[in-house]
Every structure is written in C-alpha cells, then in structure tokens.
Scaffold this active site. Sequence first.
Site, PDB file in Angstrom:
ATOM      1  N   LYS A   1     -10.364  -0.345  10.998  1.00 47.18           N
ATOM      2  CA  LYS A   1     -10.506  -1.365  10.086  1.00 47.18           C
ATOM      3  C   LYS A   1     -10.837  -2.484  11.007  1.00 47.18           C
ATOM      4  O   LYS A   1     -11.133  -3.753  10.566  1.00 47.18           O
ATOM      5  CB  LYS A   1      -9.157  -1.623   9.363  1.00 47.18           C
ATOM      6  CG  LYS A   1      -8.983  -0.618   8.353  1.00 47.18           C
ATOM      7  CD  LYS A   1      -7.822  -0.921   7.488  1.00 47.18           C
ATOM      8  CE  LYS A   1      -7.254  -0.137   6.758  1.00 47.18           C
ATOM      9  NZ  LYS A   1      -7.981   0.648   5.535  1.00 47.18           N
TER      10      LYS A   1
ATOM     11  N   CYS B   1      -5.104   2.951  -3.221  1.00 48.51           N
ATOM     12  CA  CYS B   1      -3.818   3.377  -2.741  1.00 48.51           C
ATOM     13  C   CYS B   1      -2.828   2.223  -2.776  1.00 48.51           C
ATOM     14  O   CYS B   1      -1.891   2.226  -2.046  1.00 48.51           O
ATOM     15  CB  CYS B   1      -3.946   3.749  -1.230  1.00 48.51           C
ATOM     16  SG  CYS B   1      -5.496   5.030  -0.931  1.00 48.51           S
TER      17      CYS B   1
ATOM     18  N   HIS C   1       0.784  -1.258   0.038  1.00 43.91           N
ATOM     19  CA  HIS C   1      -0.066   0.047  -0.175  1.00 43.91           C
ATOM     20  C   HIS C   1       0.935   1.255  -0.097  1.00 43.91           C
ATOM     21  O   HIS C   1       2.058   1.141   0.326  1.00 43.91           O
ATOM     22  CB  HIS C   1      -0.893  -0.074   1.135  1.00 43.91           C
ATOM     23  CG  HIS C   1      -1.886   0.879   1.319  1.00 43.91           C
ATOM     24  ND1 HIS C   1      -1.536   2.288   2.026  1.00 43.91           N
ATOM     25  CD2 HIS C   1      -3.247   1.127   1.339  1.00 43.91           C
ATOM     26  CE1 HIS C   1      -2.698   2.935   2.026  1.00 43.91           C
ATOM     27  NE2 HIS C   1      -3.457   2.259   1.485  1.00 43.91           N
TER      28      HIS C   1
ATOM     29  N   ASP D   1       3.141  -4.377   8.058  1.00 38.03           N
ATOM     30  CA  ASP D   1       2.181  -3.585   7.752  1.00 38.03           C
ATOM     31  C   ASP D   1       0.901  -4.771   7.960  1.00 38.03           C
ATOM     32  O   ASP D   1       0.695  -5.246   6.999  1.00 38.03           O
ATOM     33  CB  ASP D   1       2.028  -2.999   6.416  1.00 38.03           C
ATOM     34  CG  ASP D   1       0.624  -2.322   6.163  1.00 38.03           C
ATOM     35  OD1 ASP D   1      -0.286  -2.568   6.724  1.00 38.03           O
ATOM     36  OD2 ASP D   1       0.871  -1.681   4.862  1.00 38.03           O
TER      37      ASP D   1
ATOM     38  N   GLN E   1      -4.265  -5.107   7.235  1.00 41.39           N
ATOM     39  CA  GLN E   1      -5.370  -6.030   6.701  1.00 41.39           C
ATOM     40  C   GLN E   1      -5.574  -7.394   7.332  1.00 41.39           C
ATOM     41  O   GLN E   1      -6.094  -8.419   7.026  1.00 41.39           O
ATOM     42  CB  GLN E   1      -5.654  -5.957   5.305  1.00 41.39           C
ATOM     43  CG  GLN E   1      -5.747  -4.863   4.296  1.00 41.39           C
ATOM     44  CD  GLN E   1      -6.964  -4.061   4.325  1.00 41.39           C
ATOM     45  OE1 GLN E   1      -8.025  -4.846   4.947  1.00 41.39           O
ATOM     46  NE2 GLN E   1      -7.343  -3.063   3.899  1.00 41.39           N
TER      47      GLN E   1
HETATM   48  N1  C6P Z   1      -6.275   0.616   2.980  1.00 40.52           N
HETATM   49  C1  C6P Z   1      -8.167   0.138   1.740  1.00 40.52           C
HETATM   50  O1  C6P Z   1      -9.313   0.691   1.188  1.00 40.52           O
HETATM   51  P1  C6P Z   1      -4.962   3.709   7.198  1.00 40.52           P
HETATM   52  O2  C6P Z   1      -5.407   4.531   6.149  1.00 40.52           O
HETATM   53  O3  C6P Z   1      -3.362   4.450   7.900  1.00 40.52           O
HETATM   54  O4  C6P Z   1      -5.812   3.554   8.170  1.00 40.52           O
HETATM   55  O5  C6P Z   1      -4.500   2.467   6.480  1.00 40.52           O
HETATM   56  C2  C6P Z   1      -3.272   2.491   5.520  1.00 40.52           C
HETATM   57  C3  C6P Z   1      -3.112   1.232   4.950  1.00 40.52           C
HETATM   58  C4  C6P Z   1      -1.995   0.538   4.878  1.00 40.52           C
HETATM   59  N2  C6P Z   1      -1.610  -0.886   4.688  1.00 40.52           N
HETATM   60  C5  C6P Z   1      -2.624  -1.424   4.154  1.00 40.52           C
HETATM   61  C6  C6P Z   1      -2.410  -2.759   3.425  1.00 40.52           C
HETATM   62  C7  C6P Z   1      -3.938  -1.165   3.699  1.00 40.52           C
HETATM   63  O6  C6P Z   1      -4.944  -1.676   3.154  1.00 40.52           O
HETATM   64  C8  C6P Z   1      -4.291   0.441   4.189  1.00 40.52           C
HETATM   65  C9  C6P Z   1      -5.207   1.172   3.948  1.00 40.52           C
HETATM   66  C10 C6P Z   1      -7.630   1.071   2.563  1.00 40.52           C
HETATM   67  O7  C6P Z   1      -7.349  -0.514   0.913  1.00 40.52           O
HETATM   68  C11 C6P Z   1      -7.795   2.359   2.670  1.00 40.52           C
HETATM   69  S1  C6P Z   1      -6.608   3.104   1.291  1.00 40.52           S
END
Ligand code: C6P
Length: 406
Positions: A222, A362, A120, A196, A199
């Site tokens: 999430k 993203c 991401h 990371d 998910q």
């Molecule tokens: N992905 C998606 O719709 P944040 O925005 O900081 O809570 O998470 C960022 C992030 C980092 N790593 C992974 C693997 C992610 O999937 C995400 C967030 C969302 O896929 C919003 S772009």
Amino acid sequence: MSLNPKLIRKDFPIFQKNDNLIYFDSAATSQKPIQVIEAVADFYRKFNANVHRGVYRLSVEATEAYEGSRRKVAQFINAANSREVVFVRNTTEALNLVAHSIGINQMKKGGKIVLTMMEHHSNIVPWQLVSKIMNHRIEYIPFDGEGYLDLSVADKILRDADVFSFVHASNVLGTVNDVKLLCRMAHDHGALAVVDAAQSVPHMPVDVRDIGCDFLAFSGHKMLGPTGIGVLYGRYELLDGMEPFMGGGEMIKEVHLDRSVWNDVPWKFEAGTPNIAGAVGLGAAVDYLRGLGMENVRTHEHMLTAKALELLAELKHVKIYGPENPKHRCGLVAFNLGDIHPHDLATYLDNHGICVRAGHHCAMPIHTRLGLSASTRASFFVYNTVEELEIFQEVLKKAVKFFKLA
Ligand code: C6P
C-alpha cells in the site's frame, strides 16, 4: 513543498502505458514506481541468494540488502532500534502474529480484548480466533454518526482490558484517529496498545515513539512497495518476551529432539526463507516516499480529499460517509450515489477509465453500523490530480442520468 503529481506519474510505468488511467484504488494497493520495480529486479539480477545462511559473498550481500531495508523501515517510522522491525507478509499477518503470541501465550484464559467498531476484518478476526481458544471477551468502542470514535464510553469499555487494538486511519470512513491519545488510554488501563497502520504509514508521517504504541502493523504494497512484504513494529522488550508465531528454519538458535532455543528478535519471528526481494523493494519504496517527504504526501492527499468532498457534495444524490472535516480524514472517500449498487457504479466508472473499489472493503461491521451492505470508495495517492477528480465528477453526473436517478 507541494508535490507535482504529473511529474511523479512519469516514474510509474503503469501510467506510461496508459496516461489516462484514473487509479483511485490505492487504499487497496498502490501502483509501483520504476525505482521499486528496478530494485526488485536488480536483486534477482545481481544479489540473489538466501539470507543469514551462506558464508559466501553473494549471500552476505543479499543479507546486507535485506537487513539494510530493515534499517530504512525502522528510520522511516522512528523505531528506536531496527530490531524492532519484523518482516511479515502484510498487515494481516502482523496482526495475527500479535493476536496469537499475546492472546494465546501471554494472556490468561478469559481475558479482555478491546477493539473499535471501525476495524478492518484483519483487526477483528485474528482476535476472534484466539478468543475462541482462550475464552477471551471482545468489546468494541463504537463510532458516532459522523465517523468519530465515541470516546465518552471508552474508559468504561477499557476497564480491565489486556489489549486495546485499533485502526489509525479507517479504510471506509477515512477517519484518522488520535492514536497518541488511544495509546495513552490503553496504558492508563494497563492494556497493550496495538495500532493497525495499514492506511496511515503510506500516507502521513508516523512516529512510533511519539505515538507511544506497543505494536504497529502495515503493508508494503500500500506504500508503493511490492506485495507479500509487510511490517510488524514491536517494542523490543515486548518482542523479546514473546513466543514465536511460526516455527521452522532461521527462527532458532538450537534445535534438539526434545526442545529448541529461539533466535534473537526479530529473526525469531521470521521462520523460513523470507521475502527477500520484497524487503529490498520495500526499502526502495521507503527511499521514494522519503524523497517526496511524508508531510508533502499528507498535504497533497489532504488537498485531494477536500476537493473530492467538495465535488461529490455538488451531486444531488450522493451520500458521503465519515467526517466532514477533511483535516480529520485520510485520502479516501466512501460514498453511495442514490440507490445505484456500488458494483454497478464501479463497473460504469471502469468503463470510463476510473478504478474505484466497491463492496464492504473488508469492513462489514462498519457497513452494518451505517445500515449498508456496500459502498463505493475512491482513494488517492501521490500520483493523483485535481483534474482526475473533475473527470470523476463528470462521469458520476453521467451515471446519474444513465441509471435514471430522479
Ligand atoms: N485494506 C482495502 O481495500 P493487507 O491485506 O494485510 O495488506 O491489509 C489489511 C488491512 C488492514 N487494515 C486496514 C485498515 C486495511 O485497510 C487493510 C487492507 C484494503 O481497504 C484491502 S481489503
């Protein structure tokens, strides 16, 4: 024990308002159960005060609620000590903190950072920012046509690496990486292992000690929790040796006109008034998920993903991305339907009460590697049902006719 999503839905006010809402966008953000909403509201109703500052009872209670959530989160991911849990805003901030503190304050100029091509943007851009300042090199481990990391080249790429930062579960391909193996590979090369887990922590059991990672990042929103609260897990000795990311109140023990002395871990990384109510809500989300059982959550999503793959594969025009084997996937499926633009398809689905995400999610480098500019993604959680998937398939069939795919 199998989950009963119909019963679970009763805990979510958003589905009470609209029981026909098919919410397939939990990978972007999950819905919130009443237990979380009430925990946040209750904090403001009964305990609202700043933390770690007041000696009066209300402030002590607020501090206890905030630190109590830290302990819950630590237990949830099996951290050795709750002080290994740093509250941040989200996964993005957690990864920026590590990239800044390690990449600028600890690595020598011209160091080497290894990422994967399935990251991401949150696990690419922070490293690019510090590399610009420090002249670090970034190299990427590629993924193959089915969406698995190509580990045959990993040893070569990891040579002399200072940091290896990688995603646990891809938000586009759905691939669940063998993070235990990746951490071992990082350490064999003398690199720090950063995971990371945006998910994965919401959807499967995650045990930081079993994985053997140095750092792990995830977001509260999430995992049924509020927005604006996230977690950086770090091994205590590492956090202790790191410079803070932001300066201000609360992260110090002493401030003099010419120097300051940092607070202990984790508070030295929590400058300013934190998201106290958010942390309390996250604690309630952890309680909720633990009540369901993370193995059960994983099993339920595995069943939904297998069914989604099966139903999508029945459609003539569909192209699915990521591993064919649902066991190697988390609960999401990105796909394209003929040449229908994902935004058009998502709008069509929305007109039929189905929320999906469309775009690059993203993760532009993944789409570039797949030769795409965008995809449509359906992602699942504890409140989704097989019946919803069947409706989804019917609406996609209608879309094929509506958009006149041959
Ligand atoms: N992905 C998606 O719709 P944040 O925005 O900081 O809570 O998470 C960022 C992030 C980092 N790593 C992974 C693997 C992610 O999937 C995400 C967030 C969302 O896929 C919003 S772009």
